[in-house]
Design a protein around this motif. Structure first.
Motif, short mmCIF file in Angstrom:
data_model
loop_
_atom_site.label_atom_id
_atom_site.label_comp_id
_atom_site.label_asym_id
_atom_site.label_seq_id
_atom_site.Cartn_x
_atom_site.Cartn_y
_atom_site.Cartn_z
N PRO A 35 0.52 -1.40 -0.19
CA PRO A 35 -0.24 -0.56 0.44
C PRO A 35 0.88 1.33 -0.33
N GLU A 36 2.06 1.44 0.42
CA GLU A 36 2.70 1.94 0.90
C GLU A 36 3.50 3.31 -0.71
N GLY A 37 3.77 2.02 -1.44
CA GLY A 37 4.14 1.75 -2.59
C GLY A 37 3.02 1.70 -3.84
N LYS A 38 2.02 1.06 -3.79
CA LYS A 38 1.01 1.82 -4.50
C LYS A 38 1.03 0.62 -5.58
N PHE A 39 1.18 -0.89 -4.41
CA PHE A 39 1.54 -1.38 -6.18
C PHE A 39 1.47 -3.25 -5.39
N THR A 40 1.25 -3.73 -6.62
CA THR A 40 0.99 -5.58 -6.16
C THR A 40 1.49 -6.28 -6.85
N LEU A 41 2.53 -7.39 -6.20
CA LEU A 41 3.35 -8.70 -7.09
C LEU A 41 2.85 -9.83 -6.54
N ALA A 42 2.89 -10.36 -7.39
CA ALA A 42 2.20 -11.96 -8.32
C ALA A 42 3.13 -12.59 -8.60
N PHE A 43 3.57 -13.98 -7.89
CA PHE A 43 4.34 -14.95 -8.57
C PHE A 43 4.05 -15.87 -8.61
N ILE A 44 4.14 -16.01 -10.04
CA ILE A 44 3.75 -17.36 -10.71
C ILE A 44 4.65 -18.34 -11.65
N GLY A 45 4.28 -19.45 -11.40
CA GLY A 45 5.41 -20.86 -12.26
C GLY A 45 4.75 -21.62 -12.32
N TYR A 46 5.54 -23.08 -12.49
CA TYR A 46 5.20 -24.16 -12.51
C TYR A 46 5.95 -25.09 -11.62
N GLN A 47 6.85 -24.61 -10.80
CA GLN A 47 7.49 -24.83 -9.12
C GLN A 47 7.66 -23.90 -8.52
N ASP A 48 8.08 -24.25 -7.09
CA ASP A 48 8.65 -23.05 -6.09
C ASP A 48 9.07 -22.22 -6.98
N GLU A 49 9.41 -21.49 -6.03
CA GLU A 49 10.65 -20.36 -6.20
C GLU A 49 11.63 -21.55 -6.14
N SER A 50 11.92 -21.77 -5.24
CA SER A 50 13.61 -22.59 -4.65
C SER A 50 13.53 -23.29 -5.45
N GLU A 51 13.02 -23.74 -6.29
CA GLU A 51 13.46 -24.65 -7.41
C GLU A 51 13.10 -24.59 -8.94
N GLY A 52 12.86 -23.33 -9.14
CA GLY A 52 13.33 -22.84 -10.65
C GLY A 52 12.56 -21.52 -10.59
N ALA A 53 13.20 -20.40 -12.27
CA ALA A 53 12.60 -19.35 -12.30
C ALA A 53 11.36 -18.88 -12.33
N VAL A 54 10.67 -17.66 -12.17
CA VAL A 54 9.14 -17.99 -11.85
C VAL A 54 9.53 -16.35 -12.91
N ILE A 55 7.67 -16.33 -13.00
CA ILE A 55 7.43 -14.62 -13.18
C ILE A 55 6.79 -14.00 -12.07
N GLU A 56 7.36 -12.63 -12.07
CA GLU A 56 6.85 -11.42 -10.94
C GLU A 56 5.66 -10.74 -11.98
N LEU A 57 4.26 -10.75 -11.45
CA LEU A 57 3.75 -9.98 -12.33
C LEU A 57 3.51 -8.53 -11.37
N THR A 58 3.76 -7.05 -11.61
CA THR A 58 4.01 -6.19 -11.23
C THR A 58 2.82 -5.15 -11.78
N HIS A 59 1.56 -5.30 -10.65
CA HIS A 59 0.81 -4.14 -11.33
C HIS A 59 0.73 -2.93 -10.18
N ASN A 60 1.29 -1.79 -10.81
CA ASN A 60 0.95 0.16 -10.27
C ASN A 60 -0.50 -0.12 -10.12
N TRP A 61 -0.37 0.38 -8.63
CA TRP A 61 -2.12 1.12 -9.24
C TRP A 61 -2.60 1.92 -9.51
N GLY A 62 -3.38 2.20 -10.34
CA GLY A 62 -3.64 3.34 -11.26
C GLY A 62 -3.36 3.51 -12.75
N VAL A 63 -2.46 2.33 -13.16
CA VAL A 63 -2.19 1.99 -14.09
C VAL A 63 -2.31 1.16 -14.51
#
Length: 127
Positions: A35-63
């Protein structure tokens, strides 16, 4: 060292999460509002982050949209059958922008899908 994630800015986070999870079969690994930065991060992938690369989806509020630019290329996914992957993506209301077939100047079978924000996802057939 290892690759952790690739970040994509998205205009509608829920729509993007639905595409990557429901159309491409990834899992939502974690999601957090800042809330202080007005953004949300969501991490998605086929495996846990500890096991492989994932995608970070960044949503800047109001954009709601971003200019794509011409430097970013695509995300690549290995699939057992690119033709079937295209059919599966279409059946889940996904958009195919290049049908499966051999790449130019080579034999590798590839296809391209597009996410709701216009990012390209290359499907590379791996037997």
């Amino acid at each position: 060292m290892r690759l952790l994630h690739t970040m994509l800015r998205v205009g509608d986070l829920d729509r993007s999460i639905a595409f990557y999870t429901e159309v491409l079969g990834m899992r939502l690994l974690r999601r957090q509002d800042y809330p202080e930065g007005k953004f949300t991060l969501a991490f998605i992938g086929y495996q846990d982050e500890s096991e492989g690369a994932v995608i970070e989806l960044t949503h800047n509020w109001g954009v709601t949209a971003y200019e794509m630019g011409n430097a970013f290329g695509h995300i690549a996914l290995a699939v057992p059958d690119a033709y079937r992957a295209c059919d599966d993506i279409r059946a889940r209301s996904g958009k195919i922008v290049r049908e499966a077939g051999p790449m130019k100047h080579g034999n590798t079978v590839i296809a391209f899908a597009e996410d709701p924000d216009g990012y390209k996802i290359e499907l590379i057939q791996r037997n």
